[in-house]
Motif scaffolding. Structure first.
Motif, PDB file in Angstrom:
ATOM      1  N   ASN A 156       0.829  -1.214   0.000  1.00 43.59           N
ATOM      2  CA  ASN A 156       0.000   0.000   0.000  1.00 43.59           C
ATOM      3  C   ASN A 156       0.860   1.259   0.000  1.00 43.59           C
ATOM      4  O   ASN A 156       0.567   2.227  -0.698  1.00 43.59           O
ATOM      5  CB  ASN A 156      -0.913   0.049   1.236  1.00 43.59           C
ATOM      6  CG  ASN A 156      -2.061  -0.932   1.114  1.00 43.59           C
ATOM      7  OD1 ASN A 156      -2.156  -1.681   0.141  1.00 43.59           O
ATOM      8  ND2 ASN A 156      -2.934  -0.941   2.105  1.00 43.59           N
ATOM      9  N   LEU A 157       1.902   1.208   0.801  1.00 45.21           N
ATOM     10  CA  LEU A 157       2.778   2.374   0.898  1.00 45.21           C
ATOM     11  C   LEU A 157       3.551   2.592  -0.399  1.00 45.21           C
ATOM     12  O   LEU A 157       3.701   3.721  -0.870  1.00 45.21           O
ATOM     13  CB  LEU A 157       3.734   2.202   2.074  1.00 45.21           C
ATOM     14  CG  LEU A 157       4.592   3.427   2.305  1.00 45.21           C
ATOM     15  CD1 LEU A 157       4.411   3.942   3.725  1.00 45.21           C
ATOM     16  CD2 LEU A 157       6.039   3.158   2.017  1.00 45.21           C
ATOM     17  N   VAL A 158       4.031   1.520  -0.986  1.00 45.70           N
ATOM     18  CA  VAL A 158       4.787   1.642  -2.237  1.00 45.70           C
ATOM     19  C   VAL A 158       3.876   2.179  -3.347  1.00 45.70           C
ATOM     20  O   VAL A 158       4.282   3.020  -4.156  1.00 45.70           O
ATOM     21  CB  VAL A 158       5.434   0.287  -2.617  1.00 45.70           C
ATOM     22  CG1 VAL A 158       5.992   0.325  -4.035  1.00 45.70           C
ATOM     23  CG2 VAL A 158       6.544  -0.049  -1.628  1.00 45.70           C
ATOM     24  N   CYS A 202      10.773   4.421 -11.176  1.00 42.40           N
ATOM     25  CA  CYS A 202       9.727   3.564 -10.592  1.00 42.40           C
ATOM     26  C   CYS A 202      10.113   2.085 -10.602  1.00 42.40           C
ATOM     27  O   CYS A 202       9.879   1.378  -9.624  1.00 42.40           O
ATOM     28  CB  CYS A 202       8.395   3.784 -11.312  1.00 42.40           C
ATOM     29  SG  CYS A 202       7.715   5.437 -11.022  1.00 42.40           S
ATOM     30  N   LEU A 203      10.714   1.620 -11.692  1.00 40.48           N
ATOM     31  CA  LEU A 203      11.106   0.202 -11.746  1.00 40.48           C
ATOM     32  C   LEU A 203      12.174  -0.094 -10.703  1.00 40.48           C
ATOM     33  O   LEU A 203      12.103  -1.088  -9.982  1.00 40.48           O
ATOM     34  CB  LEU A 203      11.596  -0.176 -13.148  1.00 40.48           C
ATOM     35  CG  LEU A 203      10.511  -0.333 -14.226  1.00 40.48           C
ATOM     36  CD1 LEU A 203      11.151  -0.660 -15.577  1.00 40.48           C
ATOM     37  CD2 LEU A 203       9.495  -1.421 -13.865  1.00 40.48           C
ATOM     38  N   ARG A 204      13.167   0.790 -10.616  1.00 32.94           N
ATOM     39  CA  ARG A 204      14.200   0.585  -9.596  1.00 32.94           C
ATOM     40  C   ARG A 204      13.597   0.610  -8.203  1.00 32.94           C
ATOM     41  O   ARG A 204      13.962  -0.189  -7.344  1.00 32.94           O
ATOM     42  CB  ARG A 204      15.220   1.721  -9.674  1.00 32.94           C
ATOM     43  CG  ARG A 204      16.308   1.512 -10.680  1.00 32.94           C
ATOM     44  CD  ARG A 204      17.328   2.606 -10.395  1.00 32.94           C
ATOM     45  NE  ARG A 204      18.380   2.630 -11.367  1.00 32.94           N
ATOM     46  CZ  ARG A 204      19.019   3.728 -11.716  1.00 32.94           C
ATOM     47  NH1 ARG A 204      18.671   4.912 -11.196  1.00 32.94           N
ATOM     48  NH2 ARG A 204      19.990   3.676 -12.588  1.00 32.94           N
TER      49      ARG A 204
ATOM     50  N   PHE B 201      12.462   2.438  -0.808  1.00 34.28           N
ATOM     51  CA  PHE B 201      11.899   2.901  -2.080  1.00 34.28           C
ATOM     52  C   PHE B 201      12.778   3.998  -2.678  1.00 34.28           C
ATOM     53  O   PHE B 201      13.160   3.935  -3.853  1.00 34.28           O
ATOM     54  CB  PHE B 201      10.469   3.436  -1.838  1.00 34.28           C
ATOM     55  CG  PHE B 201       9.755   3.906  -3.071  1.00 34.28           C
ATOM     56  CD1 PHE B 201       8.881   3.061  -3.754  1.00 34.28           C
ATOM     57  CD2 PHE B 201       9.924   5.198  -3.563  1.00 34.28           C
ATOM     58  CE1 PHE B 201       8.202   3.497  -4.893  1.00 34.28           C
ATOM     59  CE2 PHE B 201       9.266   5.636  -4.698  1.00 34.28           C
ATOM     60  CZ  PHE B 201       8.401   4.775  -5.367  1.00 34.28           C
ATOM     61  N   CYS B 202      13.107   4.994  -1.872  1.00 36.25           N
ATOM     62  CA  CYS B 202      13.831   6.166  -2.393  1.00 36.25           C
ATOM     63  C   CYS B 202      15.283   5.849  -2.740  1.00 36.25           C
ATOM     64  O   CYS B 202      15.790   6.297  -3.770  1.00 36.25           O
ATOM     65  CB  CYS B 202      13.753   7.323  -1.393  1.00 36.25           C
ATOM     66  SG  CYS B 202      12.077   7.977  -1.207  1.00 36.25           S
ATOM     67  N   LEU B 203      15.960   5.079  -1.878  1.00 34.79           N
ATOM     68  CA  LEU B 203      17.364   4.749  -2.172  1.00 34.79           C
ATOM     69  C   LEU B 203      17.457   3.903  -3.443  1.00 34.79           C
ATOM     70  O   LEU B 203      18.301   4.157  -4.315  1.00 34.79           O
ATOM     71  CB  LEU B 203      18.013   4.016  -0.990  1.00 34.79           C
ATOM     72  CG  LEU B 203      18.361   4.883   0.227  1.00 34.79           C
ATOM     73  CD1 LEU B 203      18.956   4.021   1.344  1.00 34.79           C
ATOM     74  CD2 LEU B 203      19.345   6.006  -0.136  1.00 34.79           C
ATOM     75  N   ARG B 204      16.569   2.921  -3.547  1.00 35.95           N
ATOM     76  CA  ARG B 204      16.584   2.106  -4.770  1.00 35.95           C
ATOM     77  C   ARG B 204      16.293   2.958  -5.994  1.00 35.95           C
ATOM     78  O   ARG B 204      16.908   2.789  -7.045  1.00 35.95           O
ATOM     79  CB  ARG B 204      15.489   1.042  -4.684  1.00 35.95           C
ATOM     80  CG  ARG B 204      15.898  -0.218  -3.979  1.00 35.95           C
ATOM     81  CD  ARG B 204      14.789  -1.225  -4.254  1.00 35.95           C
ATOM     82  NE  ARG B 204      14.949  -2.448  -3.508  1.00 35.95           N
ATOM     83  CZ  ARG B 204      13.935  -3.178  -3.082  1.00 35.95           C
ATOM     84  NH1 ARG B 204      12.688  -2.782  -3.303  1.00 35.95           N
ATOM     85  NH2 ARG B 204      14.144  -4.282  -2.436  1.00 35.95           N
TER      86      ARG B 204
END
Lengths: 217, 217
Positions: A156-158, A202-204, B201-204
């Motif tokens: 949900n957060l992602v 976004c993919l990373r 999420f952000c680091l990736r």
């Protein structure tokens, strides 16, 4: 006879309502919600301002409906790609590319939908539609996580992160302060550059393999 | 004497203005901008509503100033961490953790600042402050890209993505539709879970090494 007259009136009312929404959408696509005044719209449609108020009690409620119609189209377009064929990471990339291209083609509308300062009724709709976008991402993330192509724990957060990143990427560069900064010397990126940077981001972020690693600077 | 009287009046006006802002901030932190009415605020401060209007011509302009004061504190807190010591990826992680913790502690205020439907004057300030956050990320991304720890091409766009992702992650789960969904059976994540998911999420997303890869599900 009485029934037929009533049915006819309802049809006519419905047709006029659709003409109003369509004219209002054209105004917003051209000049944002700032260009959506009841008087100018009544003139566009060729009706009296009073008639317009019989269909929409306030500018805020009209703006909220225009917003909902335009946003639903974007959600539907994104859903069609993201629920299409291909692996989840390909569908995520393709969905982002399509969304970026649509926003790029109608930048004024995209800014109006995502970030233009406007009536609180529209802000309410914005929260609702952000949730609709998030639901689409949740669906795809769950599918990809089950296949092991997305490495995400808090789905949900992602999904919320993706919605926020996309909105800001496509509208950030179009917002008034960003435009001012660009006029002060920043080069404006092309759609291809924006689209590729967004897809890569976004993919990373979801731990997915990239189609091809972009060249190092 | 005339000069001293004037100076004294300016000081008193300034002191009263600060009391008003401080009381208004307390109201917004408690119940959002919806709780910020001119009458209730005048009562909190112990002045007549008319006196309040001498300092702020409208509720919108007062709300915009309260927004700016509260947002500037957040920008300053984030800047202090992101411009601190350590490698760029560590400072990005630490900045995100601090930002998340502050938003978590004052959830009502965070929602009010980021997403509560409110006067257009506040929306204008939102655009301005999103740009201020983006500037902080641009600075750090440039530094990290030069060192090769961040693999980003379109730095302005990536900064916008980060701003959007963070805002949505911290407020998405707090927004009324998300809360409703949670009440329908979703478990609410903890601050530690939200914070870790956001940092990952952000680091990736910027191609940075993770402090330690989270355990696979």
């Amino acid at each position: 006879m009485a029934y037929r007259t009533t049915a006819l009136r309802i049809d006519r009312d419905q047709a006029l309502r659709e003409r109003i929404i369509s004219a209002a959408l054209a105004r917003v696509a051209e000049g944002g919600f700032a260009a959506l005044t009841m008087q100018a719209l009544a003139e566009d449609v060729g009706i009296a301002t009073g008639s317009l108020y019989r269909h929409f009690s306030s500018k805020g409620s009209l703006a909220a409906e225009v917003f909902a119609v335009a946003s639903q189209r974007e959600v539907d377009a994104l859903a069609a790609t993201m629920r299409g064929t291909g692996r989840p990471e390909q569908r995520l990339g393709a969905g982002l590319e399509r969304f970026a291209a649509r926003a790029w083609e109608s930048r004024r509308l995209a800014f109006a939908l995502i970030a233009e300062p406007v009536d609180p009724e529209v802000d309410e709709q914005r929260l609702f539609y952000r949730e609709a976008y998030a639901e689409l991402f949740i669906e795809l993330l769950q599918e990809g996580a089950a296949l092991g192509v997305f490495r995400v724990q808090q789905i949900n957060l992602v999904a919320a992160c993706l919605v926020g990143a996309i909105a800001e990427a496509l509208v950030g560069p179009l917002s008034p302060p960003a435009r001012a900064a660009r006029e002060a010397g920043y080069p404006a990126p092309s759609l291809a550059e924006v689209s590729q940077a967004l897809v890569t981001f976004c993919l990373r972020a979801v731990g997915a393999p990239l189609p091809a690693e972009e060249p190092q600077p």
